[in-house]
Scaffold this motif. Structure first.
Motif, PDB file in Angstrom:
ATOM      1  N   ILE A  23      -0.528  12.001   2.100  1.00 17.59           N
ATOM      2  CA  ILE A  23      -0.411  10.726   2.530  1.00 17.59           C
ATOM      3  C   ILE A  23       0.789  10.378   3.012  1.00 17.59           C
ATOM      4  O   ILE A  23       0.506   9.526   4.121  1.00 17.59           O
ATOM      5  CB  ILE A  23      -0.296   9.844   1.140  1.00 17.59           C
ATOM      6  CG1 ILE A  23      -1.460   9.894   0.067  1.00 17.59           C
ATOM      7  CG2 ILE A  23       0.142   8.509   1.162  1.00 17.59           C
ATOM      8  CD1 ILE A  23      -1.613   9.338  -1.161  1.00 17.59           C
ATOM      9  N   LEU A  24       1.730  11.292   3.078  1.00 19.18           N
ATOM     10  CA  LEU A  24       2.963  10.974   3.990  1.00 19.18           C
ATOM     11  C   LEU A  24       2.807  11.342   5.115  1.00 19.18           C
ATOM     12  O   LEU A  24       3.543  10.913   6.226  1.00 19.18           O
ATOM     13  CB  LEU A  24       4.328  11.367   3.065  1.00 19.18           C
ATOM     14  CG  LEU A  24       4.481  10.696   1.917  1.00 19.18           C
ATOM     15  CD1 LEU A  24       5.601  11.285   1.286  1.00 19.18           C
ATOM     16  CD2 LEU A  24       5.121   9.265   2.006  1.00 19.18           C
ATOM     17  N   PHE A  25       2.347  12.511   5.331  1.00 18.80           N
ATOM     18  CA  PHE A  25       2.453  13.305   6.693  1.00 18.80           C
ATOM     19  C   PHE A  25       1.190  13.188   7.565  1.00 18.80           C
ATOM     20  O   PHE A  25       0.059  13.134   7.033  1.00 18.80           O
ATOM     21  CB  PHE A  25       2.785  14.801   6.466  1.00 18.80           C
ATOM     22  CG  PHE A  25       4.138  14.988   5.722  1.00 18.80           C
ATOM     23  CD1 PHE A  25       5.231  14.082   5.771  1.00 18.80           C
ATOM     24  CD2 PHE A  25       4.103  15.770   4.692  1.00 18.80           C
ATOM     25  CE1 PHE A  25       6.219  14.283   4.936  1.00 18.80           C
ATOM     26  CE2 PHE A  25       5.333  16.014   3.996  1.00 18.80           C
ATOM     27  CZ  PHE A  25       6.558  15.060   3.948  1.00 18.80           C
ATOM     28  N   GLY A  26       1.275  13.072   8.756  1.00 17.86           N
ATOM     29  CA  GLY A  26       0.124  13.112   9.620  1.00 17.86           C
ATOM     30  C   GLY A  26      -0.496  11.722   9.867  1.00 17.86           C
ATOM     31  O   GLY A  26      -1.627  11.398  10.296  1.00 17.86           O
ATOM     32  N   GLN A  27       0.639  10.367   9.496  1.00 20.00           N
ATOM     33  CA  GLN A  27       0.240   9.209   9.883  1.00 20.00           C
ATOM     34  C   GLN A  27      -0.219   8.874  11.217  1.00 20.00           C
ATOM     35  O   GLN A  27       0.478   9.339  11.958  1.00 20.00           O
ATOM     36  CB  GLN A  27       0.957   8.057   8.998  1.00 20.00           C
ATOM     37  CG  GLN A  27       1.190   8.236   7.674  1.00 20.00           C
ATOM     38  CD  GLN A  27       2.365   7.236   7.069  1.00 20.00           C
ATOM     39  OE1 GLN A  27       2.895   6.693   7.890  1.00 20.00           O
ATOM     40  NE2 GLN A  27       2.643   7.719   5.803  1.00 20.00           N
ATOM     41  N   THR A  28      -1.309   7.972  11.385  1.00 14.40           N
ATOM     42  CA  THR A  28      -1.534   7.612  12.873  1.00 14.40           C
ATOM     43  C   THR A  28      -1.425   6.088  12.765  1.00 14.40           C
ATOM     44  O   THR A  28      -1.443   5.477  11.599  1.00 14.40           O
ATOM     45  CB  THR A  28      -2.953   7.968  13.250  1.00 14.40           C
ATOM     46  OG1 THR A  28      -3.825   7.339  12.398  1.00 14.40           O
ATOM     47  CG2 THR A  28      -3.012   9.514  13.220  1.00 14.40           C
ATOM     48  N   ALA A  29      -2.093   5.396  13.772  1.00 16.47           N
ATOM     49  CA  ALA A  29      -1.868   4.133  13.867  1.00 16.47           C
ATOM     50  C   ALA A  29      -2.902   3.384  12.727  1.00 16.47           C
ATOM     51  O   ALA A  29      -2.722   2.036  12.372  1.00 16.47           O
ATOM     52  CB  ALA A  29      -2.434   3.387  15.269  1.00 16.47           C
ATOM     53  N   GLY A  30      -3.823   4.263  12.422  1.00 19.88           N
ATOM     54  CA  GLY A  30      -4.858   3.610  11.463  1.00 19.88           C
ATOM     55  C   GLY A  30      -4.243   3.046  10.100  1.00 19.88           C
ATOM     56  O   GLY A  30      -4.878   2.309   9.590  1.00 19.88           O
ATOM     57  N   VAL A  31      -2.889   3.701   9.741  1.00 20.08           N
ATOM     58  CA  VAL A  31      -2.521   3.354   8.452  1.00 20.08           C
ATOM     59  C   VAL A  31      -2.094   1.875   8.246  1.00 20.08           C
ATOM     60  O   VAL A  31      -2.009   1.333   7.284  1.00 20.08           O
ATOM     61  CB  VAL A  31      -1.331   4.153   8.009  1.00 20.08           C
ATOM     62  CG1 VAL A  31      -1.818   5.515   7.836  1.00 20.08           C
ATOM     63  CG2 VAL A  31      -0.266   3.900   8.904  1.00 20.08           C
ATOM     64  N   VAL A  32      -1.843   1.517   9.830  1.00 22.91           N
ATOM     65  CA  VAL A  32      -1.492  -0.061   9.461  1.00 22.91           C
ATOM     66  C   VAL A  32      -2.285  -0.924  10.079  1.00 22.91           C
ATOM     67  O   VAL A  32      -2.139  -2.443  10.305  1.00 22.91           O
ATOM     68  CB  VAL A  32      -0.042  -0.279  10.392  1.00 22.91           C
ATOM     69  CG1 VAL A  32       1.032   0.369   9.761  1.00 22.91           C
ATOM     70  CG2 VAL A  32      -0.239   0.191  11.800  1.00 22.91           C
ATOM     71  N   LYS A  33      -3.675  -0.521  10.373  1.00 20.55           N
ATOM     72  CA  LYS A  33      -4.722  -1.357  10.677  1.00 20.55           C
ATOM     73  C   LYS A  33      -5.120  -2.199   9.627  1.00 20.55           C
ATOM     74  O   LYS A  33      -5.228  -1.734   8.415  1.00 20.55           O
ATOM     75  CB  LYS A  33      -5.814  -0.587  11.201  1.00 20.55           C
ATOM     76  CG  LYS A  33      -5.952  -0.534  12.764  1.00 20.55           C
ATOM     77  CD  LYS A  33      -7.148   0.080  13.220  1.00 20.55           C
ATOM     78  CE  LYS A  33      -6.969   0.509  14.593  1.00 20.55           C
ATOM     79  NZ  LYS A  33      -7.976   1.886  14.994  1.00 20.55           N
ATOM     80  N   SER A  34      -5.466  -3.713   9.623  1.00 19.09           N
ATOM     81  CA  SER A  34      -6.123  -4.289   8.442  1.00 19.09           C
ATOM     82  C   SER A  34      -7.287  -4.586   8.471  1.00 19.09           C
ATOM     83  O   SER A  34      -7.844  -4.448   9.695  1.00 19.09           O
ATOM     84  CB  SER A  34      -4.993  -5.520   8.519  1.00 19.09           C
ATOM     85  OG  SER A  34      -5.033  -6.159   9.806  1.00 19.09           O
TER      86      SER A  34
END
Ligand SMILES: N[C@@H](CCC(=O)N[C@@H](CS)C(=O)NCC(=O)O)C(=O)O
Length: 232
Positions: A221-232
């Motif tokens: 969950i914590l590593f490898g985040q991209t812009a996708g995590v904040v897309k609503s």
């Protein structure tokens, strides 16, 4: 009443330390970052960077709608201004606190964070990356040690600059550092550790979180985040 969106990490501890020092009334709203709660739309609405800490002040100065703040440095400054505590009012004293606060935000925190990542969490042990961040942490400890050679705290009296830096020294062993190499920093560290408010802040952390934050599931969950995590 302050709502504190929090998890038991160095950036979270900064704010409980302040709130305990100032004896402000606050409620902890746990955000289990290892379980992905930082991506909930309600949290992103106040913390668009999907990181803890954040606060909502339901009783802001001058009244009116609640005020929310994200970024630990901005929160410390907001609370210092709200209470008139832990930042001096005079120009020079204030500048001193601000520069050490921003030094922590831009240097010690991010570099020590990368140090933790490559030394402990990265699936591969990459010697170049480990050495780069252990050495940079060492340099930053040297900067602190020199600053503290002829003064009790980073900027005059105990301030939000000290509160920002302290939680990032707590894991010094994990960062590959030996406090005995930095006697002035060690004296400062022990003094802050013994403050009743610091003790209370870390006690709160133990009540809120009884499990280690890092697990194989949490790493995904914590590593490898991209812009996708904040897309609503
Ligand atoms: N610059 C930010 C950094 C905050 C930060 O990195 N928070 C971490 C915990 S210490 C977090 O919320 N991580 C969640 C994630 O990576 O998704 C601040 O000082 O507030």
């Amino acid at each position: 009443m302050i709502e504190l969106y929090y998890w038991t990490t160095p950036n979270g501890h900064k704010i409980t330390i302040f709130l305990e020092e100032a004896r402000l009334s606050y409620t902890i709203m746990p955000v289990r970052i290892g379980a992905g709660e930082q991506f909930k739309p309600e949290f992103l609405a106040i913390s668009p960077n999907n990181r803890i800490p954040a606060i909502i002040d339901r009783d802001p100065q001058g009244g009116g709608a609640p005020v929310s703040v994200f970024e630990s440095g901005a929160i410390l400054l907001y609370l210092a201004e709200k209470t008139g505590q832990f930042i001096p009012k005079d120009l020079r004293g204030r500048v001193d606190v601000l520069q050490w606060l921003f030094w922590q935000m831009g240097g010690l925190g991010p570099m020590a964070g990368q140090n933790h990542h490559f030394s402990q969490y990265a699936p591969e042990k990459i010697p170049y990356a480990i050495e780069r961040y252990v050495k940079e942490t060492n340099r930053l400890y040297g900067v602190l040690n020199k600053r503290l050679a002829d003064r009790p705290f980073l900027a005059g009296d105990y301030s939000i600059a000290d509160m920002a830096a302290y939680p990032w020294i707590v894991p010094y062993e994990r960062q590959g550092q030996n406090l005995d190499d930095f006697p002035h920093l060690k004296r400062w560290f022990e003094e802050i550790r013994a403050r009743p408010a610091t003790v209370r802040a870390y006690e709160r952390a133990k009540e809120i979180n009884t499990e280690p934050t890092m697990s194989e599931e949490a790493k995904k969950i914590l590593f490898g985040q991209t812009a996708g995590v904040v897309k609503s």
